[in-house]
Scaffold this motif. Structure first.
Motif, PDB file in Angstrom:
ATOM      1  N   GLU A  42       0.825  -1.204   0.000  1.00 44.57           N
ATOM      2  CA  GLU A  42       0.000   0.000   0.000  1.00 44.57           C
ATOM      3  C   GLU A  42       0.863   1.260   0.000  1.00 44.57           C
ATOM      4  OE1 GLU A  42      -2.933   2.192   3.129  1.00 44.57           O
ATOM      5  OE2 GLU A  42      -3.460   0.110   2.609  1.00 44.57           O
TER       6      GLU A  42
ATOM      7  N   SER B 216       2.127   1.672  -3.719  1.00 47.10           N
ATOM      8  CA  SER B 216       1.073   2.031  -4.674  1.00 47.10           C
ATOM      9  C   SER B 216       0.540   3.429  -4.390  1.00 47.10           C
ATOM     10  CB  SER B 216      -0.060   1.006  -4.621  1.00 47.10           C
ATOM     11  OG  SER B 216      -0.670   0.969  -3.341  1.00 47.10           O
ATOM     12  N   THR B 217       0.473   3.800  -3.113  1.00 42.77           N
ATOM     13  CA  THR B 217       0.038   5.155  -2.759  1.00 42.77           C
ATOM     14  C   THR B 217       1.008   6.195  -3.296  1.00 42.77           C
ATOM     15  OG1 THR B 217      -1.097   4.413  -0.751  1.00 42.77           O
ATOM     16  CG2 THR B 217      -0.415   6.719  -0.825  1.00 42.77           C
TER      17      THR B 217
ATOM     18  N   HIS C 122       0.601   6.506  -7.142  1.00 47.20           N
ATOM     19  CA  HIS C 122      -0.620   7.196  -7.560  1.00 47.20           C
ATOM     20  C   HIS C 122      -0.501   8.704  -7.338  1.00 47.20           C
ATOM     21  CE1 HIS C 122      -4.918   7.844  -8.207  1.00 47.20           C
ATOM     22  NE2 HIS C 122      -4.917   8.577  -7.092  1.00 47.20           N
TER      23      HIS C 122
ATOM     24  N   PRO D 242      -3.204   1.450  -6.486  1.00 45.36           N
ATOM     25  CA  PRO D 242      -4.207   1.260  -5.437  1.00 45.36           C
ATOM     26  C   PRO D 242      -5.522   0.757  -6.033  1.00 45.36           C
ATOM     27  CG  PRO D 242      -3.188   3.441  -5.298  1.00 45.36           C
ATOM     28  CD  PRO D 242      -2.787   2.853  -6.605  1.00 45.36           C
TER      29      PRO D 242
ATOM     30  N   HIS E 163      -9.395   2.842  -2.672  1.00 46.07           N
ATOM     31  CA  HIS E 163      -8.302   3.634  -2.107  1.00 46.07           C
ATOM     32  C   HIS E 163      -7.950   4.813  -3.014  1.00 46.07           C
ATOM     33  CE1 HIS E 163      -5.078   4.572   0.518  1.00 46.07           C
ATOM     34  NE2 HIS E 163      -4.104   4.157  -0.274  1.00 46.07           N
ATOM     35  N   ARG E 164      -8.040   4.629  -4.317  1.00 44.07           N
ATOM     36  CA  ARG E 164      -7.780   5.757  -5.233  1.00 44.07           C
ATOM     37  C   ARG E 164      -8.781   6.877  -4.988  1.00 44.07           C
ATOM     38  NH1 ARG E 164      -7.353   1.780  -9.195  1.00 44.07           N
ATOM     39  NH2 ARG E 164      -9.274   2.488 -10.208  1.00 44.07           N
TER      40      ARG E 164
END
Length: 496
Positions: free
Chosen positions: A99, A102-103, A106, A218, A222-223
């Protein structure tokens, strides 16, 4: 002590999100303060050299260019730094490395997309506001991109717990920026191009702290959460931090370049001390997010209380002295050409103080839920609306003093709402604290008015400030930060 072995070598390696530095909140605050002071010094050096060498009108141009670039970056990119600080720290606290990566990816993508779009928009905006050239507008566009990247990567590094690394790159990038500033001044460069050394310093920092090579995407939920956080935060930033930049632009539009230079001189004296609050926020926000993520609500509440008390103790002392020494400070730093700046400086100092006192409460609200984000955003929008109304009523009649009064009215609203909500929600014992703040400010006002009524020589203003500071230290000594070798007041139970 902070173990800095290996920090120098790690500075020049790619950022590693999963290897935080093991430092305390106090140590992190000290390091982040060092970094922000270095960045603030570069910005102030640019302002001071332009203001002293080229005069108020040229200073008005440069200050307005910086304000336009900063305001545009606030529309989205700068808030990605807050999002990175919160969500990367939260994932780190939960031990969720995928996470984290990926965070970061993004938010990096969103930063690139929006900063390029806003840089393009800055070109016609600058031409319209300053009646400037396309070449000058391109300098503003470069500043917009660089500041956007700097804000994002700063949040990434603090969210990843890489505070020593972030501070090292602050010092490196400022050194580069100062060298570039000296070069362009010696070359006789004037106008909006004088923001380019600032942009270069920010760009160096952004490239060094960029999360290169991160992978993953994400999930949709979450996005949406990330984008909603940034959207709400951007609206709040525009109405709070952007409110400050908008006041500089308003001074330019309503009072001309000369008075815009006077207003910029006062702003550059009022805002540097607030970097202490900004640096604390950079460390406090991820620390609060991590405590909330692991369910430690007692630590969350204690950190909010300790930060608020420390900020009040330190900031009232600093800003109270600055108000009492306003004419003296303006004369020493800016010279007699900027005498009008001394009139608006006390008003702007009070406004910046109000903002700083609310830092911990704003962080506490935005950490816990999306509702908290909506509250702070709503408060910021309401405060900015109040300020704009005051500008419309007083701007033409009082000039830059009217602009400063509008900014003060708005910031009081922006600060009062989150402080009141956190105070009541978390049952903090702040009545005695804020009563002391109010009494101190009334004392500052009385001393300042008495000094001006008696037409005291400028060199006596520091003596008035010393009298005030002595009394304030005695009244708030329990809330002052711990000094090595002395008993700590922060660990004792407070009853006021």
């Amino acid at each position: 002590m902070i173990d800095v072995r290996g920090v120098t070598g790690s500075v020049f390696r790619p950022l590693q999100l999963d290897k935080p530095s093991q430092i305390s909140l106090v140590q992190g605050g000290a390091l982040s303060t060092t970094g922000l002071l270095a960045q603030g010094f570069l910005r102030f050096a640019t302002a001071w050299l332009v203001g002293r060498l080229a005069g108020p009108e040229a200073f008005g141009v440069v200050a307005t260019a910086i304000a336009v670039a900063t305001l545009l970056a606030l529309l989205w990119p700068t808030t990605t730094g807050s999002a990175a600080s919160k969500y990367i720290a939260r994932a780190r606290g939960a031990g969720n490395s995928p996470e984290m990566l990926s965070t970061a990816r993004h938010l990096a993508l969103r930063t690139v997309q929006t900063s390029l779009l806003l840089a393009a928009a800055s070109i016609p905006v600058w031409v319209l506001i300053d009646h400037g050239t396309v070449a000058g507008a391109l300098c503003v566009a470069a500043m917009t991109i660089a500041y956007s990247g700097y804000s994002f990567t700063r949040g990434v590094q603090f969210g990843a717990g890489q505070v020593p690394r972030a501070t090292a790159w602050d010092l490196i990038s400022v050194t580069v920026g100062l060298g570039a500033l000296a070069a362009v001044l010696v070359a006789g460069v004037r106008g909006p191009a004088l923001v380019l050394p600032l942009a270069l310093g920010y760009a160096v920092y952004a490239l060094a702290g960029w999360p290169h090579g991160v992978r993953g995407r994400p999930d949709a939920v979450h996005r949406r959460e990330l984008d909603a956080f940034v959207a709400l935060g951007a609206a709040g930033s525009i109405a709070s931090t952007g409110f400050l930049q908008l006041s500089q632009i308003t001074a330019r539009l309503t009072s001309g370049l000369h008075d815009a230079g006077q207003y910029a001189a006062a702003l550059n004296l009022a805002t540097p001390a607030s970097m202490l609050a900004a640096s604390l926020s950079l460390v406090l926000f991820p620390s609060l997010a991590e405590a909330w993520g692991r369910g430690d609500h007692a630590a969350f509440r204690a950190q909010t209380d300790r930060a608020t008390r420390t900020l009040a103790a330190v900031m009232v002392g600093i800003f109270g002295c600055l108000i009492l020494c306003s004419r003296f400070v303006v004369a020493v730093i800016w010279g007699q050409k900027y005498a009008d700046a001394a009139t608006v400086l006390p008003v702007l100092v009070l406004a910046v103080l109000a903002t700083n006192l609310a830092v911990a409460s704003v962080n506490a609200l935005t950490t816990t839920s999306r509702k908290g984000m909506r509250i702070t955003t709503g408060a910021s929008l309401l405060g900015m609306a109040v300020g704009v109304v005051v500008w419309l009523v007083l701007g033409d009649r009082l000039g830059i003093l009217g602009v400063a009064l509008g900014y003060l009215a708005g910031t009081v609203v922006i600060a009062a709402i989150p402080i009141t909500i956190v105070w009541r929600r978390d049952h903090h014992r702040w009545a005695g604290l804020f009563l002391r703040v109010l009494v101190a400010l009334l004392a500052v006002g009385a001393l300042s008015l008495a000094g001006r009524a008696a037409d005291l020589p400028l060199w006596l203003e520091p003596l008035l400030a010393a009298v005030f500071l002595t009394g304030w230290v005695l009244a708030s000594r329990r809330d002052l930060p711990r000094i090595p070798g002395l008993p700590s007041p922060l660990g004792r139970r407070r009853s006021s």
